[in-house]
Design a protein around this motif. Structure first.
Motif, PDB file in Angstrom:
ATOM      1  N   UNK A 277      -2.977  -1.801  16.010  1.00 42.88           N
ATOM      2  CA  UNK A 277      -4.247  -1.239  15.582  1.00 42.88           C
ATOM      3  C   UNK A 277      -4.494  -1.644  14.136  1.00 42.88           C
ATOM      4  N   UNK A 278      -5.702  -2.049  13.837  1.00 32.41           N
ATOM      5  CA  UNK A 278      -6.027  -2.351  12.452  1.00 32.41           C
ATOM      6  C   UNK A 278      -6.891  -3.591  12.324  1.00 32.41           C
ATOM      7  N   UNK A 279      -7.421  -3.801  11.101  1.00 30.91           N
ATOM      8  CA  UNK A 279      -8.353  -4.889  10.864  1.00 30.91           C
ATOM      9  C   UNK A 279      -7.900  -5.849   9.782  1.00 30.91           C
ATOM     10  N   UNK A 280      -8.762  -6.046   8.760  1.00 33.51           N
ATOM     11  CA  UNK A 280      -8.546  -7.089   7.758  1.00 33.51           C
ATOM     12  C   UNK A 280      -7.409  -6.795   6.796  1.00 33.51           C
ATOM     13  N   UNK A 281      -7.206  -5.536   6.469  1.00 33.32           N
ATOM     14  CA  UNK A 281      -6.223  -5.177   5.454  1.00 33.32           C
ATOM     15  C   UNK A 281      -4.812  -5.263   6.029  1.00 33.32           C
ATOM     16  N   UNK A 282      -4.029  -6.168   5.478  1.00 37.84           N
ATOM     17  CA  UNK A 282      -2.648  -6.348   5.946  1.00 37.84           C
ATOM     18  C   UNK A 282      -1.633  -5.562   5.127  1.00 37.84           C
ATOM     19  N   UNK A 283      -2.094  -4.753   4.171  1.00 39.50           N
ATOM     20  CA  UNK A 283      -1.184  -4.095   3.243  1.00 39.50           C
ATOM     21  C   UNK A 283      -0.467  -2.851   3.762  1.00 39.50           C
ATOM     22  N   UNK A 284      -1.035  -2.097   4.721  1.00 41.81           N
ATOM     23  CA  UNK A 284      -0.321  -0.892   5.161  1.00 41.81           C
ATOM     24  C   UNK A 284       1.110  -1.214   5.581  1.00 41.81           C
ATOM     25  N   UNK A 285       2.094  -0.552   4.995  1.00 37.62           N
ATOM     26  CA  UNK A 285       3.494  -0.901   5.266  1.00 37.62           C
ATOM     27  C   UNK A 285       3.916  -0.672   6.707  1.00 37.62           C
ATOM     28  N   UNK A 286       3.246   0.208   7.444  1.00 41.84           N
ATOM     29  CA  UNK A 286       3.663   0.463   8.824  1.00 41.84           C
ATOM     30  C   UNK A 286       3.445  -0.748   9.718  1.00 41.84           C
ATOM     31  N   UNK A 287       2.603  -1.689   9.275  1.00 40.38           N
ATOM     32  CA  UNK A 287       2.403  -2.904  10.073  1.00 40.38           C
ATOM     33  C   UNK A 287       3.683  -3.739  10.167  1.00 40.38           C
ATOM     34  N   UNK A 288       4.564  -3.543   9.204  1.00 42.08           N
ATOM     35  CA  UNK A 288       5.799  -4.334   9.183  1.00 42.08           C
ATOM     36  C   UNK A 288       6.855  -3.777  10.124  1.00 42.08           C
ATOM     37  N   UNK A 289       6.569  -2.625  10.706  1.00 39.94           N
ATOM     38  CA  UNK A 289       7.507  -2.004  11.635  1.00 39.94           C
ATOM     39  C   UNK A 289       7.008  -2.174  13.064  1.00 39.94           C
ATOM     40  N   UNK A 290       7.917  -2.161  13.997  1.00 39.33           N
ATOM     41  CA  UNK A 290       7.554  -2.222  15.410  1.00 39.33           C
ATOM     42  C   UNK A 290       7.309  -0.844  16.007  1.00 39.33           C
ATOM     43  N   UNK A 291       7.486   0.177  15.177  1.00 47.56           N
ATOM     44  CA  UNK A 291       7.318   1.547  15.655  1.00 47.56           C
ATOM     45  C   UNK A 291       5.830   1.919  15.708  1.00 47.56           C
ATOM     46  N   UNK A 292       5.460   2.838  16.586  1.00 43.90           N
ATOM     47  CA  UNK A 292       4.070   3.320  16.616  1.00 43.90           C
ATOM     48  C   UNK A 292       3.705   3.986  15.293  1.00 43.90           C
ATOM     49  N   UNK A 293       2.429   4.004  14.983  1.00 38.96           N
ATOM     50  CA  UNK A 293       1.985   4.611  13.734  1.00 38.96           C
ATOM     51  C   UNK A 293       0.660   5.338  13.964  1.00 38.96           C
ATOM     52  N   UNK A 294       0.265   6.096  12.951  1.00 40.51           N
ATOM     53  CA  UNK A 294      -0.913   6.953  13.033  1.00 40.51           C
ATOM     54  C   UNK A 294      -2.154   6.159  12.607  1.00 40.51           C
ATOM     55  N   UNK A 295      -3.141   5.945  13.490  1.00 41.01           N
ATOM     56  CA  UNK A 295      -4.321   5.152  13.119  1.00 41.01           C
ATOM     57  C   UNK A 295      -5.175   5.820  12.050  1.00 41.01           C
ATOM     58  N   UNK A 296      -5.150   7.150  11.998  1.00 38.97           N
ATOM     59  CA  UNK A 296      -5.935   7.846  10.991  1.00 38.97           C
ATOM     60  C   UNK A 296      -5.354   7.629   9.592  1.00 38.97           C
ATOM     61  N   UNK A 297      -4.034   7.512   9.521  1.00 40.65           N
ATOM     62  CA  UNK A 297      -3.399   7.255   8.235  1.00 40.65           C
ATOM     63  C   UNK A 297      -3.636   5.811   7.780  1.00 40.65           C
ATOM     64  N   UNK A 298      -3.889   4.910   8.734  1.00 38.38           N
ATOM     65  CA  UNK A 298      -4.268   3.541   8.372  1.00 38.38           C
ATOM     66  C   UNK A 298      -5.596   3.568   7.619  1.00 38.38           C
ATOM     67  N   UNK A 299      -6.547   4.352   8.105  1.00 39.65           N
ATOM     68  CA  UNK A 299      -7.837   4.475   7.431  1.00 39.65           C
ATOM     69  C   UNK A 299      -7.668   4.992   6.005  1.00 39.65           C
ATOM     70  N   UNK A 300      -6.820   6.006   5.839  1.00 34.51           N
ATOM     71  CA  UNK A 300      -6.604   6.578   4.514  1.00 34.51           C
ATOM     72  C   UNK A 300      -6.062   5.509   3.568  1.00 34.51           C
TER      73      UNK A 300
END
Length: 402
Positions: A277-300
């Motif tokens: 899940x996610x768009x242009x911003x590659x900075x959220x650190x959870x993207x580097x993990x294979x674990x599921x993450x919270x999409x609402x926290x991606x927005x924040x």
């Protein structure tokens, strides 16, 4: 200072600004040249006499869109011939010389009232819920909520030949930083409105997924009361005259969220954990993990990144944003605040900002000393005019935030 005015009105005929005007007659138009110069200019603009591939797609749907009540500019008429080929005129002054910038976005005139609209052609490579989510956020109930900063959808319909292609009709908007911000108070308002926008979506269990610079727009009618050209954004509707925007600190604009192609809408009680899940911003650190993450926290995180990259890194004097940015960009998403917590934190920060700073000029970090002196002088003169006008008219000092 969040704008509490109604969102874009559901009945679209309230928005006349931004509509394209009828081109003036050749005899009255600017840009008339000698015959030899006109011939030379035609050679320079020769490439514009043929539509690009993505423009041909719009031309092929001209009649269909007309049947739906939307008339494209003359450039996209099936039998279009460039107007400058038969006139001694600089093509830069011809409305049909202006190409669309984004392949999937085009302006049109609504035939019922002449208002300019924005048409988006949605042709997804994969199945998305973009149209469904956008329409849900544009229901009458949703539009009555003053915290709804999502672009209203005025109309939708499917392509007559390609069933996977859909069209949505929206108001014409501008990138939120065009024209640029001028003073500190405008940044404070932007931060308040965009966190509010995120909170509204999250309250309705919608995670945007791409809450980045490109997807935050503004309704510029307060600062561009004479309108603007959809393609030549630096011009008024005639496509020639430069715009003269008013200051948004005096005429507050409303910021709007667009593009829900990356968005997800969860069901009540559904775990807030997703993958891919996610768009242009590659900075959220959870993207580097294979674990599921919270999409609402991606927005924040991504909205915090907008505050950081577009404002804190660019301008001086915005130290009050530092702790908010750090809070919103907390590395561990489980410890990162949700939208409601981010708003509460921001409101606490905001109440400690001296209201007197609202009209302080935004100073770019890369300004030279000469530029700084020049811009400060202009800003000082503008503020003097503002104060004098307020004294003469008896206008009360506006409260920017509390």
């Amino acid at each position: 200072m969040a704008s509490k005015s109604s969102p874009f009105p559901s009945p679209p005929n309230h928005i006349a600004s931004g509509s394209l005007s009828v081109p003036p007659s050749p005899s009255s138009r600017p840009g008339l040249r000698s015959h030899s110069l006109a011939l030379h200019l035609r050679q320079l603009y020769r490439f514009q006499t043929v539509l690009t591939e993505h423009e041909e797609t719009w031309r092929d749907r001209y009649s269909f869109l007309l049947s739906k009540g939307y008339q494209l500019r003359s450039r996209y008429e099936p039998d279009w011939s460039p107007s400058w080929l038969t006139m001694d005129i600089d093509p830069a002054y011809c409305d049909d010389a202006k190409e669309t910038v984004l392949p999937m976005i085009l302006d049109a005139r609504r035939r019922t009232d002449g208002v300019t609209v924005c048409i988006k052609r949605i042709s997804p490579n994969t199945v998305t819920n973009e149209v469904k989510i956008a329409k849900y956020l544009s229901t009458d109930k949703m539009l009555r909520d003053p915290t709804n900063h999502c672009v209203p959808i005025w109309d939708t319909f499917k392509d007559p030949i390609l069933p996977q292609v859909e069209y949505i009709i929206m108001p014409p908007l501008r990138p939120y930083a065009n024209p640029e911000f001028g003073v500190v108070g405008e940044v404070v308002d932007f931060v308040t409105q965009t966190i509010e926008a995120m909170g509204f979506m999250h309250k309705h269990l919608i995670a945007h997924g791409d809450l980045t610079t490109q997807n935050i727009m503004m309704d510029p009618r307060p600062i561009l009361p004479s309108g603007w050209h959809f393609v030549a954004k630096h011009c008024t509707p005639d496509g020639v005259t430069p715009i003269s925007p008013l200051a948004r600190i005096d005429y507050p604009v409303r910021y709007l969220i667009i593009d829900f192609d990356c968005s997800v809408r969860l069901s009540p009680g559904q775990p807030h954990l997703v993958r891919y899940f996610g768009g242009r911003d590659d900075d959220p650190p959870e993207y580097k993990s294979r674990d599921p993450y919270d999409p609402f926290k991606i927005d924040v995180f991504t909205l915090g990144n907008v505050f950081f990259k577009d404002f804190y890194q660019k301008y001086e004097g915005l130290d009050f944003l530092a702790s908010l940015i750090d809070f919103m960009k907390t590395s561990n998403f489980r410890q990162r605040p949700d939208a409601e917590m981010a708003m509460k934190y921001w409101l606490n920060v905001r109440k400690h900002i001296d209201v007197g700073r609202a009209r302080w000029r935004l100073q770019k970090r890369k300004e030279t000393m000469g530029e700084r002196v020049l811009y400060d002088t202009v800003a000082f003169a503008r503020e003097g005019v503002h104060r004098m006008k307020r004294m003469l008219t008896g206008e009360e000092q506006r409260v920017y935030w509390s």
